[in-house]
Design a protein around this motif. Structure first.
Motif, PDB file in Angstrom:
ATOM      1  N   TYR A  32      56.894 -35.915 -19.799  1.00  0.00           N
ATOM      2  CA  TYR A  32      56.734 -36.797 -20.952  1.00  0.00           C
ATOM      3  C   TYR A  32      56.128 -38.120 -20.487  1.00  0.00           C
ATOM      4  N   PRO A  33      55.400 -38.823 -21.362  1.00  0.00           N
ATOM      5  CA  PRO A  33      54.737 -40.066 -20.952  1.00  0.00           C
ATOM      6  C   PRO A  33      55.724 -41.171 -20.601  1.00  0.00           C
ATOM      7  N   ASN A  51      49.834 -39.832 -25.840  1.00  0.00           N
ATOM      8  CA  ASN A  51      50.371 -39.410 -27.128  1.00  0.00           C
ATOM      9  C   ASN A  51      51.853 -39.068 -26.933  1.00  0.00           C
ATOM     10  N   TYR A  52      52.735 -39.658 -27.756  1.00  0.00           N
ATOM     11  CA  TYR A  52      54.177 -39.480 -27.596  1.00  0.00           C
ATOM     12  C   TYR A  52      54.746 -38.436 -28.566  1.00  0.00           C
ATOM     13  N   GLN A  53      53.873 -37.545 -29.094  1.00  0.00           N
ATOM     14  CA  GLN A  53      54.320 -36.551 -30.059  1.00  0.00           C
ATOM     15  C   GLN A  53      55.355 -35.598 -29.471  1.00  0.00           C
ATOM     16  N   VAL A  98      35.339 -39.347 -31.843  1.00  0.00           N
ATOM     17  CA  VAL A  98      35.212 -37.905 -32.089  1.00  0.00           C
ATOM     18  C   VAL A  98      35.122 -37.169 -30.758  1.00  0.00           C
ATOM     19  N   THR A  99      35.858 -36.057 -30.646  1.00  0.00           N
ATOM     20  CA  THR A  99      35.663 -35.131 -29.531  1.00  0.00           C
ATOM     21  C   THR A  99      35.602 -33.730 -30.094  1.00  0.00           C
ATOM     22  N   LEU A 100      34.870 -32.850 -29.435  1.00  0.00           N
ATOM     23  CA  LEU A 100      34.605 -31.496 -29.942  1.00  0.00           C
ATOM     24  C   LEU A 100      35.205 -30.456 -29.014  1.00  0.00           C
ATOM     25  N   TYR A 101      36.001 -29.597 -29.587  1.00  0.00           N
ATOM     26  CA  TYR A 101      36.556 -28.451 -28.856  1.00  0.00           C
ATOM     27  C   TYR A 101      35.743 -27.214 -29.238  1.00  0.00           C
ATOM     28  N   PRO A 102      35.359 -26.320 -28.314  1.00  0.00           N
ATOM     29  CA  PRO A 102      35.788 -26.231 -26.904  1.00  0.00           C
ATOM     30  C   PRO A 102      34.857 -26.923 -25.905  1.00  0.00           C
ATOM     31  N   LEU A 103      33.887 -27.743 -26.404  1.00  0.00           N
ATOM     32  CA  LEU A 103      33.047 -28.467 -25.449  1.00  0.00           C
ATOM     33  C   LEU A 103      33.921 -29.390 -24.598  1.00  0.00           C
ATOM     34  N   ASP A 104      34.912 -29.975 -25.229  1.00  0.00           N
ATOM     35  CA  ASP A 104      35.951 -30.727 -24.524  1.00  0.00           C
ATOM     36  C   ASP A 104      37.150 -29.784 -24.417  1.00  0.00           C
ATOM     37  N   GLY A 105      37.222 -29.013 -23.358  1.00  0.00           N
ATOM     38  CA  GLY A 105      38.159 -27.900 -23.264  1.00  0.00           C
ATOM     39  C   GLY A 105      39.487 -28.260 -22.640  1.00  0.00           C
ATOM     40  N   VAL A 106      40.195 -29.229 -23.209  1.00  0.00           N
ATOM     41  CA  VAL A 106      41.489 -29.651 -22.663  1.00  0.00           C
ATOM     42  C   VAL A 106      42.592 -29.271 -23.646  1.00  0.00           C
ATOM     43  N   ASP A 107      43.836 -29.610 -23.297  1.00  0.00           N
ATOM     44  CA  ASP A 107      44.962 -29.242 -24.158  1.00  0.00           C
ATOM     45  C   ASP A 107      45.011 -30.183 -25.369  1.00  0.00           C
ATOM     46  N   PRO A 108      45.813 -29.826 -26.407  1.00  0.00           N
ATOM     47  CA  PRO A 108      45.828 -30.615 -27.645  1.00  0.00           C
ATOM     48  C   PRO A 108      46.172 -32.079 -27.442  1.00  0.00           C
ATOM     49  N   ASP A 109      47.142 -32.364 -26.595  1.00  0.00           N
ATOM     50  CA  ASP A 109      47.527 -33.749 -26.371  1.00  0.00           C
ATOM     51  C   ASP A 109      46.371 -34.546 -25.772  1.00  0.00           C
ATOM     52  N   MET A 110      45.659 -33.938 -24.824  1.00  0.00           N
ATOM     53  CA  MET A 110      44.540 -34.634 -24.197  1.00  0.00           C
ATOM     54  C   MET A 110      43.362 -34.775 -25.160  1.00  0.00           C
ATOM     55  N   LEU A 111      43.161 -33.822 -26.062  1.00  0.00           N
ATOM     56  CA  LEU A 111      42.100 -33.947 -27.066  1.00  0.00           C
ATOM     57  C   LEU A 111      42.319 -35.199 -27.921  1.00  0.00           C
ATOM     58  N   ARG A 117      43.978 -37.860 -27.031  1.00  0.00           N
ATOM     59  CA  ARG A 117      43.744 -39.035 -26.170  1.00  0.00           C
ATOM     60  C   ARG A 117      42.248 -39.306 -26.030  1.00  0.00           C
ATOM     61  N   HIS A 118      41.459 -38.229 -25.861  1.00  0.00           N
ATOM     62  CA  HIS A 118      40.003 -38.411 -25.743  1.00  0.00           C
ATOM     63  C   HIS A 118      39.420 -38.996 -27.025  1.00  0.00           C
ATOM     64  N   ALA A 119      39.862 -38.468 -28.191  1.00  0.00           N
ATOM     65  CA  ALA A 119      39.371 -39.000 -29.463  1.00  0.00           C
ATOM     66  C   ALA A 119      39.800 -40.460 -29.633  1.00  0.00           C
ATOM     67  N   ASP A 120      41.013 -40.780 -29.228  1.00  0.00           N
ATOM     68  CA  ASP A 120      41.516 -42.158 -29.283  1.00  0.00           C
ATOM     69  C   ASP A 120      40.668 -43.069 -28.394  1.00  0.00           C
ATOM     70  N   HIS A 121      40.360 -42.593 -27.205  1.00  0.00           N
ATOM     71  CA  HIS A 121      39.527 -43.368 -26.280  1.00  0.00           C
ATOM     72  C   HIS A 121      38.144 -43.616 -26.883  1.00  0.00           C
ATOM     73  N   ALA A 122      37.575 -42.580 -27.506  1.00  0.00           N
ATOM     74  CA  ALA A 122      36.257 -42.733 -28.133  1.00  0.00           C
ATOM     75  C   ALA A 122      36.317 -43.737 -29.289  1.00  0.00           C
ATOM     76  N   MET A 123      37.458 -43.779 -29.997  1.00  0.00           N
ATOM     77  CA  MET A 123      37.598 -44.738 -31.086  1.00  0.00           C
ATOM     78  C   MET A 123      37.560 -46.171 -30.555  1.00  0.00           C
ATOM     79  N   TYR A 124      38.222 -46.423 -29.420  1.00  0.00           N
ATOM     80  CA  TYR A 124      38.161 -47.756 -28.813  1.00  0.00           C
ATOM     81  C   TYR A 124      36.724 -48.106 -28.436  1.00  0.00           C
ATOM     82  N   ALA A 125      35.971 -47.116 -27.962  1.00  0.00           N
ATOM     83  CA  ALA A 125      34.567 -47.353 -27.616  1.00  0.00           C
ATOM     84  C   ALA A 125      33.771 -47.736 -28.855  1.00  0.00           C
ATOM     85  N   ALA A 126      34.065 -47.099 -30.003  1.00  0.00           N
ATOM     86  CA  ALA A 126      33.373 -47.437 -31.252  1.00  0.00           C
ATOM     87  C   ALA A 126      33.681 -48.872 -31.669  1.00  0.00           C
TER      88      ALA A 126
END
Length: 640
Positions: free
Chosen positions: A235-236, A281-283, A599-612, A614-623
């Motif tokens: 857990y985080p 993500n603390y889900q 935005v992140t696209l699965y399966p181009l970004d082929g990680v687990d749901p929690d990491m997906l 996090r990646h989308a969250d990171h991209a939002m900060y970039a926006a």
């Protein structure tokens, strides 16, 4: 000349008096959990406040040590702006939707830095028979505290998966209020096994306080990029979080400063950290708390599914026996009523049982025409005895069950002699209700059906309560959108569908721009109305099969499934941006907002749901950093 010098001197004195107040620094109140006392908390975290004050000058950060009980009051009163606390406590605060994480702590250990943790089950080395959680049944367990997340709560789902309830199936639970004492107690033979947080035994060994050959880890797991012995899921670590009134600009600046904190910096050393990383993500913690009714979910009513999961076998057995006994009694009493009409005592006994039963009882002949009913049946349906006698019970039908339903019911009843189920029926006044029903066929000694006996009860309120509980567990109370828990379920489902269909799944993490000033100036009621209309606009922009979810505050996640090309995703995201950029007409005036979307696209970004997420969250900060009112597509090579 002397007069000019005097005027200049007076002007300098005025400037000296005015400038300090004009340049007074904004004070950011930094709440910290004082689990080892407020004096120690100040010592540990003041270097952090000094570091942030230096990086974000002229802002000044002030440490506010708080106990667990003081935290909710401080958040409600907004007497703090940002804070850090342990994982379990943060999730309890996050459930109210008034706080959001900025970063996640990285902790240094003897085998490397980690941003996750779990629980470890330890036993003496010679206890070879203890190999997993199932072997803890009937054992004496030593724990630091029954409210400790890493020392107790994380072990509950692992034990449940192994088929035991730690609270009922162990011989004794011993609380010591200290992880180190648990290790000492297990080695001294005072308990069969002990629960401690991960990293502890390696840290004790590195400090020369533990011989690793004397203990063994029960149910040890292997997890990539986690070098410490552990028995549970990970857990985080502690988050660094903000209250909802903190601006996006300040949030971004704090995140950048925290990410730049080097491990060797005095601020990191004083707090015992390696630094900070992007927010996790603390889900998974929410899921654990909800399943075991802990933290923010402790006061939720017990669900019927929870009762059935724990006591289902006993309940079904008891109900089956009760129904069988009741039916046997009814059949016997009915036969006695026909055969012994002259025996008044037996007739009164039969009438008493028949009349006082809590279930509605209806008896029909072999052609399914009513020959008798009890008072509970009449109260349930609203009809009088004269109105029902001789009629087929189908007159109660609500029309919600089709012919196939009744065809199947009669097929089961005739082949097995009994049918149980639920159906919608209609009272005399036209109101409909859900009826739980059991129908049994009474046969003669020659095997011919002579009567049918039906027992029924109104379960409408129970069903409504169940639906309400499900809404509390799976939907956001303000907007009605799916919450974190349901989003996680949907994300797992969409990933599985995407893998089978060879399509694309877009995970869009959305944060409103300019929401805080409106919320501050016009109040939370107006802010809530804006969030509700935002939810409606987002839902109107997507297809029926897509998911729009609210995570809390002004953060939303949109799942766009079954995409053939990236261009489809781009078109929808542009519609979302346009919809939210349109003015919001409120009674108080016109509000203008926009959104930043990652935005992140699965399966181009082929990680687990929690990491997906996090990646989308990171991209939002970039926006947001790129100017807001736009979207950014996550690139694993450039953005991570």
């Amino acid at each position: 000349m002397s007069r000019l010098v005097a005027r200049l001197a007076a002007l300098l004195l005025i400037c000296a008096a005015v400038l300090p107040s004009a340049l007074a620094a904004e004070t950011i109140r930094f709440g910290v959990l004082a689990f080892r006392g407020k004096e120690r908390a100040l010592k540990d975290w003041q270097p952090h406040a000094d570091y942030l004050s230096e990086k974000l000058a002229p802002r000044r950060f002030e440490v506010v040590p708080l106990t667990l009980d003081e935290f909710p009051l401080a958040i409600e009163a907004r007497s703090i702006d940002v804070f850090t606390t342990n994982t379990g406590h943060y999730v309890s605060l996050e459930a109210d939707g008034k706080v959001a994480r900025i970063a996640t702590m990285r902790v240094a250990g003897p085998k490397g830095a980690v941003d996750r943790f779990g629980g470890t089950v330890i036993a003496r080395a010679e206890r070879r028979e203890l190999n997993g959680y199932g072997d803890l049944k009937g054992q004496r367990i030593m724990v630091p505290d029954l409210i400790a997340f890493g020392g107790w709560q994380v072990h509950l789902p692992e034990a449940k998966a192994a088929g035991i309830d730690l609270r009922k199936d162990t011989r004794e639970i011993i609380e010591l209020q200290n992880h180190d004492k648990v290790v000492e107690g297990v080695l001294a033979g005072e308990a069969d096994a002990g629960f401690v947080r991960s990293e502890l035994i390696e840290s004790l060994a590195a400090a020369g306080k533990l011989d690793m050959d004397k203990i063994r880890v029960v149910g040890a797991r292997r997890t990539a990029n986690f070098p410490y012995a552990h028995s549970t899921a990970l857990y985080p670590h502690w988050p660094f979080a903000r209250l909802e009134h903190v601006s996006e600009e300040l949030t971004r600046d704090i995140l950048i400063a925290l990410l730049g904190l080097a491990p060797e910096h005095p601020a990191a050393r004083a707090a015992g950290l390696y630094g900070w990383t992007l927010p996790h993500n603390y889900q998974s913690v929410h899921d654990l708390f909800l399943e075991f009714r802990l933290g923010p979910y402790a006061d939720l009513p017990v669900r019927f599914s929870d009762v059935m999961e724990r006591y289902g076998t006993q309940i079904v057995s008891a109900v089956s026996v009760a129904i069988a006994l009741l039916l046997a009694s009814l059949v016997g009493l009915w036969r006695a009523n026909l055969a012994l009409r002259g025996n008044q005592a037996k007739l009164q006994l039969a009438a008493g049982v028949f009349g006082h039963a809590q279930e509605g009882i209806v008896i029909t002949d072999a052609d399914a025409n009513i020959v008798d009913v009890n008072e509970t049946f009449l109260a349930l349906t609203g009809y009088t005895r004269e109105e029902v006698m001789g009629r087929n019970p189908r007159f109660l039908s609500s029309g919600k069950q089709d012919k196939e339903f009744y065809r199947h019911m009669w097929k089961v009843l005739l082949s097995e002699g009994v049918w149980r189920g639920e159906m919608w029926n209609c009272r005399k006044d036209g109101s409909q209700y859900i009826q739980q029903t059991s129908i049994s066929a009474v046969k003669t000694p020659r095997g011919e059906i002579s009567y049918y006996i039906g027992l029924s009860s109104d379960v409408t309120q129970h069903k409504e309560n169940q639906e309400q509980l499900e809404r509390l567990a799976y939907f956001d109370t303000l907007t009605g959108l799916p919450n974190r828990r349901l989003l996680t379920d949907r994300l797992h489902q969409e990933i599985a569908q995407t893998q089978r269909g060879e399509r694309l799944l877009a995970i869009c993490y959305l944060d409103l721009d300019g929401f805080k000033p409106v919320n501050d100036n016009w109040g939370h009621d107006v802010g809530d109305k804006l969030l509700i209309e935002t939810a409606q606009r987002l839902t109107a922009c997507v297809r029926a099969g897509d998911t729009v979810s609210r995570l809390g505050g002004d953060e939303f996640v949109v799942l766009l499934a079954n995409l053939v090309h990236y261009e489809e995703c781009e078109a929808v995201v542009k519609r979302l941006l346009a919809a939210l950029a349109a003015p919001f007409a409120m009674p108080e005036g016109e509000a203008s907002l926009s959104a930043s979307i990652g935005v992140t696209l699965y399966p181009l970004d082929g990680v687990d749901p929690d990491m997906l997420l996090r990646h989308a969250d990171h991209a939002m900060y970039a926006a947001k950093q790129a100017g807001r009112n736009r979207f950014h597509l996550f690139d694993i090579e450039k953005d991570w």
